[in-house]
Design an enzyme around this catalytic site. Structure first.
Site, short mmCIF file in Angstrom:
data_model
loop_
_atom_site.label_atom_id
_atom_site.label_comp_id
_atom_site.label_asym_id
_atom_site.label_seq_id
_atom_site.Cartn_x
_atom_site.Cartn_y
_atom_site.Cartn_z
CE1 TYR A 1 14.81 1.02 20.29
CE2 TYR A 1 13.72 3.23 21.31
CZ TYR A 1 15.09 2.14 21.71
OH TYR A 1 16.52 2.50 21.47
CG HIS B 1 -1.37 -10.06 12.72
ND1 HIS B 1 -0.96 -9.35 11.43
CD2 HIS B 1 -2.80 -10.72 12.30
CE1 HIS B 1 -2.06 -9.58 10.52
NE2 HIS B 1 -2.88 -10.06 11.12
CG HIS C 1 6.14 -0.08 11.14
ND1 HIS C 1 7.10 -0.19 11.94
CD2 HIS C 1 6.43 -1.04 10.90
CE1 HIS C 1 7.20 -1.30 12.88
NE2 HIS C 1 5.65 -2.23 11.75
NE ARG D 1 4.30 -6.55 10.67
CZ ARG D 1 5.23 -5.52 9.72
NH1 ARG D 1 6.33 -6.60 9.64
NH2 ARG D 1 5.08 -4.42 9.87
CE LYS E 1 -4.35 -1.77 2.07
NZ LYS E 1 -5.32 -1.71 3.18
#
Length: 424
Positions: free
Chosen positions: A402, A366, A392, A369, A275
């Site tokens: 993070y 998910h 991202h 990941r 995308k």
């Protein structure tokens, strides 16, 4: 001087106003395009009473105020505004050339199944904030919608109403602020995806490695945990996307499994490009990932390569037992079977060995990941590098992970510091 026109109560009527034979009041005017229009009411002013048996409505002069304001602001007056939400949605979608086929298909599916038959038939000019809120609440109560589904509906409707504002059909967007209020009233917080702890991750991989039943999944899950790629990126990987010499993986497309309206509501596999530009990236191969991919290549040299062709793409790396590409739902079901079997075995060992069990929480692709991203954040301080590897588009996504990962490491660091320095 011309005699002033009056109503049946002797009140003077203004220009454009008149009282009809049945007692109703009418106001005639010209809209912004020079078209003659009219509005009606049983009441001339707000304090009048509606005759028995007649439909209650705002007074004629209240309607005139709205019309004057609409004309002054360039808004198409409600009396002459026949466009429905369904019409506006079609207009919006017709102009969204840049939408990916998968996104377009998802929007159409959600709209046609949950919006078009109810609020969709209403005139855009008649839909208020309270109508949108009531509609959203009905989806939650009657359809069992969860936060993610509600976000999709709002993501569709908000820009449709924004287009209606910009085209002059309505003055303000009735969806503004609705989702914030819905979330607050239902105590909704966006569910956080958890990463496997180091112990859970080790237990997951060790169990697969030593299992005759699940060992064939090891190369696939090694790539998941060693690259942090999205499921569509991994099941869509082709041999030509790998460079074993430079030890890199090129991520340049996704393989998706979704409902497509043009296929008659049938779920099918399709290729789509990322995308955002951030989705196209190159990921270095860890040694373990390289070994897993080479192992898969050796096995396919013996049993045959994946011959699946999807939208002109072929040479897919991972294949199921039928020789076709993997379905994301199938992978999630495999993960569930694996951690369920492991947890059952671990509980039995815990009873025998009288210790605390190391159990694996509910997980999906998910979470794998998210697990990679968390391990990466724990060992890398350059946020831009992490963002690029993860693909991202918004660095705030990277920052949130993070911050969460480093918070855990700070606590661990202080626990190791206990009793090692003299502070009092």
């Amino acid at each position: 001087m011309a005699e002033k026109r009056k109503d049946s109560k002797g009140r003077i009527l203004r220009d454009g106003e008149n009282q009809m034979k049945d007692g109703r009041y009418r106001y005639q005017y010209m809209d912004g395009r020079g078209k003659r229009c009219a509005v009606y009411s049983w009441k001339l002013v707000e304090t009048d009473r509606t005759p028995p048996g007649k439909r209650d409505d705002i007074s004629l002069r209240e309607k005139i105020k709205q019309i004057d304001r609409d004309v002054e602001d360039g808004i198409k007056t409600a009396a002459n505004n026949k466009i429905t939400l369904n019409d506006m949605f079609d207009l919006y979608m017709a102009g969204k050339y840049e939408l990916k086929d998968s996104t377009r298909s998802n929007y159409l599916y959600m709209y046609e199944n949950y919006v078009s038959g109810e609020i969709g038939r209403k005139k855009v000019a008649s839909i208020k904030y309270s109508d949108v809120k009531a509609f959203y609440n009905s989806l939650i109560r009657e359809k069992g919608f969860k936060p993610n589904s509600m976000e999709i509906i709002n993501t569709i409707l908000h820009p449709v109403f924004t287009l209606a504002v910009r085209d002059g059909y309505i003055r303000s967007n009735p969806t503004d602020g609705v989702m914030a209020e819905i979330k607050k009233s239902h105590n909704w917080e966006k569910p956080k995806r958890h990463a496997l702890t180091e112990q859970e991750q080790e237990a997951f991989i060790d169990y697969i490695s030593n299992s005759d039943i699940y060992r064939h999944w090891l190369p696939l899950f090694t790539v998941f945990l060693g690259t942090g790629c999205r499921v569509g990126e991994i099941i869509g990987l082709r041999w030509q996307d790998l460079d074993f010499e430079s030890r890199t993986i090129s991520i340049n497309h996704n393989l998706i499994y979704r409902v497509y309206r043009q296929q008659g509501e049938k779920c099918e596999m399709h290729i789509t490009t990322p995308k955002t530009s951030a989705g196209c990236r190159t990921i270095p191969m860890l040694d373990e990932v390289r070994r897993a991919l080479l192992q898969e290549k050796r096995q396919q040299m013996q049993r045959g390569y994946n011959e699946t062709v999807i939208d002109g793409y072929s040479g897919f790396i991972f294949t199921n037992r039928e020789g076709y590409v993997h379905n994301p739902q199938t992978i999630n079901r495999a993960i569930k079977r694996i951690y369920t079997a492991y947890n059952k075995q671990e509980k039995e060992r815990e009873r025998q060995e009288r210790r605390e069990p190391i159990l694996i929480r509910h997980s999906s692709v998910h979470n794998l990941r998210h697990t990679f991203c968390t391990r990466f954040c724990e060992n890398e301080t350059n946020i831009k590098v992490i963002q690029e590897i993860m693909g991202h588009s918004d660095i705030s996504t990277t920052m949130n992970i993070y911050a969460e990962a480093t918070e855990s490491k700070k606590k661990e660091s202080f626990e190791n510091l206990q009793g090692k320095i003299k502070i009092c």
